[in-house]
Enzyme design. Structure first.
Site, PDB file in Angstrom:
ATOM      1  N   CYS A  17      18.258 -23.082  -6.616  1.00 24.05           N
ATOM      2  CA  CYS A  17      17.093 -23.956  -6.771  1.00 24.05           C
ATOM      3  C   CYS A  17      16.825 -24.668  -5.454  1.00 24.05           C
ATOM      4  O   CYS A  17      17.580 -24.541  -4.492  1.00 24.05           O
ATOM      5  CB  CYS A  17      17.307 -24.979  -7.884  1.00 24.05           C
ATOM      6  SG  CYS A  17      18.546 -26.227  -7.492  1.00 24.05           S
TER       7      CYS A  17
ATOM      8  N   ASP B 182     -15.478 -16.719  23.210  1.00 27.49           N
ATOM      9  CA  ASP B 182     -15.599 -16.089  24.519  1.00 27.49           C
ATOM     10  C   ASP B 182     -16.505 -14.863  24.363  1.00 27.49           C
ATOM     11  O   ASP B 182     -16.454 -14.179  23.336  1.00 27.49           O
ATOM     12  CB  ASP B 182     -14.211 -15.675  25.013  1.00 27.49           C
ATOM     13  CG  ASP B 182     -14.284 -14.858  26.280  1.00 27.49           C
ATOM     14  OD1 ASP B 182     -14.874 -15.334  27.255  1.00 27.49           O
ATOM     15  OD2 ASP B 182     -13.775 -13.716  26.274  1.00 27.49           O
TER      16      ASP B 182
END
Length: 739
Positions: free
Chosen positions: A19, A435
């Protein structure tokens, strides 16, 4: 985290965690060592540890083992053999689950259906329930005992306490109470209304809770394996052996940079390299998500793990082993999956104190109900329900399982997310700086138009001009030659080739004295462009394109237009970005006219042109100063600094290593549409994480008070607890369907 230069990193495989509390405990244990910083991921069962030179990695393993778990140092990054897939790990759990279901069902049925309660039915229930609690539930008890010996408590502690308490109480009632009275009925309700605990047995609760929790753990384990399937598939893509150019067949691990190897049709390319002989179509869909094969020939780069779909190739290896694109992709995905988002750290802190708080709450519940005089049975039932309903597992699984599935699905689509922190950035961005060259456009010159004078043949113009340009190395010349060859086929030979500096080229082709270059070059030979061609040349230049004139035998014959063309998918990509609420900005060092033409073609309104490479960073900073949250998309070395400065950097995988290293997201293929997909996937993954955490918190906030108030019986509590973890994992698995 500030990391000193001498620090080293290792990734340990952790075993025995059941767990989120286990992961938190191991993390705390490792972080107590001087100079060590550890992050333990419950879903991936990995610990990422940064440690100084003075510590031996084996000390880290020993520290984990002291905490009651197992740890292994990393083996070479090879995929597991197919035969060892998760079935080997899941089989024992499945066997215990089947046993518990077969035995628990009749126990529950007898307890809840009075007509089935024959004389002494309680003793049959004991015979059936005991193996469920002891044998089927053994993993819970073993883990609880191991943790107890190390002075710790985890989720298994709560489960073990709850089921053993239920079994122990039932044994007491059977042997020393009134539960063994022939023909007695067994009251069982969703609310507790028992006044005499001595006459009640809880065998159905003990068996049912064990069965439900085993079912939850089994489906959780299976789902976790499914969540990591994309990464395992990525690791398994590579070829296992390769045929060298001399005919020998060797394992792919023995390949060295510079080795030449053969790839036949249908075979996987063994490693990254450059084609030295042959031409073919290469299917790269498993790496890039792009379904259309790419044509390759001599001099073209190819990527390992892609499939040769056409002719025979001879390839020279340029990158091998951990340096290949496949290995780097797998590393990026693994790093992302082992990271932790800020939102998960809160869940981890809660998980770390959760179990002791729940045990204290269970004891408080027991004391409260005993104090009210409602009887031992009511007090006991409420306390057991509190122990069993509590579940930090869902909290621990909320982030890592969503990351596992989201990053894995991204890898399948050619999107590499570098870490969980990136997900937060994608949610906030509102401006995308693009770009131009290589991102919005193809990044290479292409022949886009041929304008011929009256009476001239386009084919003849391309044949002669293409042949002359083929002898030149200039980018414009290469574009003309490639375009001509594609349209007219084989080009003739050139004689007396000469480069006229700054003006163009000249030579003899098929007996014709051919000129290609600026109009000035032709004018020096008294070859003047007719008015229509003059207009075509000026129109091309006004649009930011490059135009060259062609003439031979004393006459100007044509104008050829060359440009860096817009990618066919860029316009659609911009529309998708706008649909996400983002404002696109075109950023380029090119001329304003060129930038405006490209922007108009794809649908971008805001253009920033004629920016030097160093100035791209300043542009991003200025936008951020205006209050905008900026994403930057680029592919070149000159984009790397701007990618790093941006709030979110996205690098085209077709670009340079510097750009990829500086980015947060890498897009494996050069399709700008993937930018929108990457942002959508990142946002969807973050949304899934937050949904998981909400339900995990809400479950515990709602369930614990109900259990403490005696409104949940232990068996229903067990089912709800198991469901909470399965729900979180299943919700994360929905990301596998992302398109």
């Amino acid at each position: 985290m500030t990391q000193i230069a001498d620090d080293r990193q290792v990734e340990l495989s952790i075993g025995g965690m059941t767990c989120a509390s286990c992961a938190n405990r191991i993390e705390r244990k490792l972080n107590k060592l001087d100079g060590v910083t550890a992050t333990v991921n419950y879903a991936t069962e990995k610990a990422k540890v940064t440690f100084p030179d003075g510590i031996d990695p084996r000390q880290l393993v020993a520290e984990v083992e002291k905490a009651g778990y197992t740890a292994e140092l990393p083996a070479p990054p090879r995929a597991e053999p197919a035969g060892r897939e998760p079935e080997d790990e899941l089989r024992p759990l499945r066997e215990r689950l089947v046993t518990s279901i077969v035995l628990a069902v009749p126990v529950i049925a007898m307890a809840m259906i009075p007509p089935l309660q024959f004389t002494n039915w309680q003793w049959l229930s004991l015979v059936l329930a005991a193996p469920v609690v002891v044998y089927a539930g053994w993993p819970f008890h073993k883990a609880a005992w191991t943790n107890l010996r190390h002075g710790a408590a985890t989720m298994d502690t709560l489960i073990s306490l709850g089921t053993i308490a239920a079994l122990g109480w039932s044994l007491w009632a059977l042997f020393f109470g009134t539960a063994g009275t022939p023909g007695m009925t067994h009251p069982f309700a969703f609310t507790i209304e028992r006044t005499d605990g001595s006459g009640n047995i809880y065998l159905e609760a003990a068996a049912g809770v064990t069965a439900f929790l085993l079912a939850g753990r089994y489906f959780e384990a299976r789902s976790k394996r499914r969540a990591g399937a994309a990464l395992r598939a990525l690791l398994e893509l590579g070829a296992k052996d390769v045929e060298l150019a001399d005919g020998r067949r060797v394992p792919v691990e023995r390949l060295k940079v510079g080795d030449r190897f053969v790839v036949r049709p249908g075979e996987k390319i063994a490693t990254d390299g450059v084609v030295e002989e042959g031409s073919s179509a290469v299917d790269a869909s498993m790496l890039t998500g792009e379904s259309v094969p790419v044509e390759v020939g001599v001099g073209d780069a190819v990527t390992g793990a892609t499939v040769n779909a056409g002719g025979r190739l001879v390839v020279r290896a340029t990158r091998v082993g951990a340096d290949t694109q496949l290995a780097q992709m797998a590393k990026l995905v693994e790093d992302a999956q082992t990271g932790k988002a800020q939102v998960q750290r809160l869940a981890d802190r809660i998980s770390g104190v959760f179990v002791p708080v729940v045990i204290a709450l269970a004891l408080g519940t027991l004391g409260f109900w005993l104090g009210t005089g409602d009887g031992v049975g009511a007090a006991f039932t409420a306390a057991v329900a509190v122990l069993i309903i509590a579940c930090p597992c869902a909290l621990g699984l909320a982030t890592p399982t969503a990351l596992l599935v989201g990053t894995g699905r991204g890898a399948q689509l050619g999107i590499l997310i570098k870490g969980p922190e990136v997900l937060e950035s994608t949610r906030r961005i509102n401006t995308v700086v693009l770009d131009k060259t290589g991102t919005v456009t193809e990044g290479r010159m292409t022949l886009t138009a041929v304008h011929v004078a009256d009476g001239e043949s386009e084919e003849e113009v391309l044949r002669l001009a293409g042949a002359l340009e083929h002898a030149s190395e200039h980018p414009i010349a290469r574009a003309v030659a490639k375009g001509a060859a594609a349209r007219v086929g084989v080009l003739p030979d050139v004689e007396s080739f000469a480069n006229v500096e700054g003006l163009g080229v000249q030579g003899i082709v098929d007996g014709h004295a051919v000129l290609v270059g600026r109009s000035r070059l032709l004018e020096e030979w008294s070859q003047h462009l007719p008015a229509p061609l003059e207009r075509d040349l000026h129109d091309a230049q006004a649009a930011g394109r490059t135009a060259v004139a062609v003439g031979w035998d004393g006459r100007a014959r044509a104008v050829l237009v060359v440009a860096d063309v817009v990618k066919p998918t860029s316009k659609e990509a911009i529309a998708r970005l706008r649909a996400l609420g983002l404002t696109p900005v075109l950023l380029t060092g090119d001329h304003e006219a060129v930038a405006r033409t490209v922007a108009a073609e794809v649908g971008i309104d805001e253009v920033i042109a004629e920016v030097l490479p160093a100035g791209k960073v300043d542009v991003v900073k200025e936008l951020q100063a205006e209050g905008k949250v900026v994403a930057m998309v680029g592919d070149g070395v000159n984009d790397a600094a701007a990618l790093a400065q941006a709030d979110l950097g996205l690098a085209m995988g077709t670009g340079t290593d510097a750009a990829i290293e500086a980015s947060d997201l890498t897009l494996v293929r050069g399709d700008l549409r993937v930018t929108a997909d990457a942002i959508r996937l990142s946002r969807r993954t973050l949304s899934t994480i937050k949904g998981n955490l909400f339900w995990a918190f809400a479950y515990n906030v709602a369930a614990l008070p109900l259990a403490a108030l005696g409104l949940l019986n232990p068996m229903i509590a067990g089912a709800a607890m198991a469901f909470s973890s399965v729900f979180v994992v299943s919700n994360s698995l929905r990301l596998r369907r992302f398109k």
